[in-house]
Design an enzyme around this catalytic site. Structure first.
Site, PDB file in Angstrom:
ATOM      1  N   ASP A 190      66.553-116.552   6.291  1.00 12.32           N
ATOM      2  CA  ASP A 190      66.481-115.732   7.945  1.00 12.32           C
ATOM      3  C   ASP A 190      65.796-114.079   8.079  1.00 12.32           C
ATOM      4  OD1 ASP A 190      66.963-116.664  10.881  1.00 12.32           O
ATOM      5  OD2 ASP A 190      68.876-115.234  10.337  1.00 12.32           O
ATOM      6  N   ASN A 203      59.106-123.909   7.779  1.00 10.48           N
ATOM      7  CA  ASN A 203      57.877-122.535   7.740  1.00 10.48           C
ATOM      8  C   ASN A 203      56.910-122.360   5.949  1.00 10.48           C
ATOM      9  OD1 ASN A 203      56.363-120.558   7.911  1.00 10.48           O
ATOM     10  ND2 ASN A 203      57.267-119.357   8.646  1.00 10.48           N
ATOM     11  N   LYS A 260      56.349-119.637   4.693  1.00  8.09           N
ATOM     12  CA  LYS A 260      57.521-119.424   4.079  1.00  8.09           C
ATOM     13  C   LYS A 260      57.594-120.601   2.380  1.00  8.09           C
ATOM     14  CE  LYS A 260      59.869-117.153   6.953  1.00  8.09           C
ATOM     15  NZ  LYS A 260      61.851-117.859   8.411  1.00  8.09           N
TER      16      LYS A 260
END
Length: 158
Positions: free
Chosen positions: A102, A43, A46
């Protein structure tokens, strides 16, 4: 200062000092290896967030930089499990310091669901739209004033 302490202090400084929200759980980093590069997930947002948190201390690469590496199955029972599954897999592949996370959406009126199952809440092969539609169906049964939620994140460094 150890790498572990350094990284913990960077995240604490950049994420509001040592005062986290009252529900924040800070997990001890269980594994750490010395390296000059840290790798994260696929991602790009991120990766950007981690790069900002770590500053110029580390050169970050994402899973996108390793096109022949498949993303591991995130089949853990907790966000911490899944963060370590990702970090361990990337460390095994690169041999470098790896940071993974996560995140799950926890809806209070749904008992914290979908939580760790956020990405696959509507089924194993579901789409983002499937998850959104399931959320709309489930939350429609809840009075508006009780529709509270939060994102929870676990970060693993291996």
């Amino acid at each position: 200062m150890s790498d572990e302490s350094y990284i913990q202090s960077l995240f604490a400084d950049r994420l509001g000092g040592s005062q986290f929200g009252k529900d924040t759980k800070v997990y001890k980093f269980e594994k750490i290896k010395r390296a000059k590069r840290a790798a994260q997930d696929a991602n790009p947002d991120k990766v950007f967030e981690f790069a900002n948190a770590l500053g110029d201390s580390y050169q970050l690469k994402s899973l996108l930089d390793y096109s022949d590496l498949q993303s591991p199955d995130e089949n853990g029972q907790t966000l911490v499990d899944n963060a370590f599954i990702k970090a361990d897999a990337l460390f095994e592949y690169t041999g470098k310091l790896c940071v993974a996370d996560d995140t799950g959406l926890c809806v209070d009126a749904l008992g914290g669901e979908p939580g760790v199952y956020s990405a696959r809440w509507a089924g194993a092969e579901c789409s983002y739209a499937d998850n959104v539609n399931k959320m709309i169906r489930e939350i429609s049964k809840v009075p508006t004033e009780l529709r509270t939620a939060r994102f929870e994140t676990a970060i693993a460094i291996v």
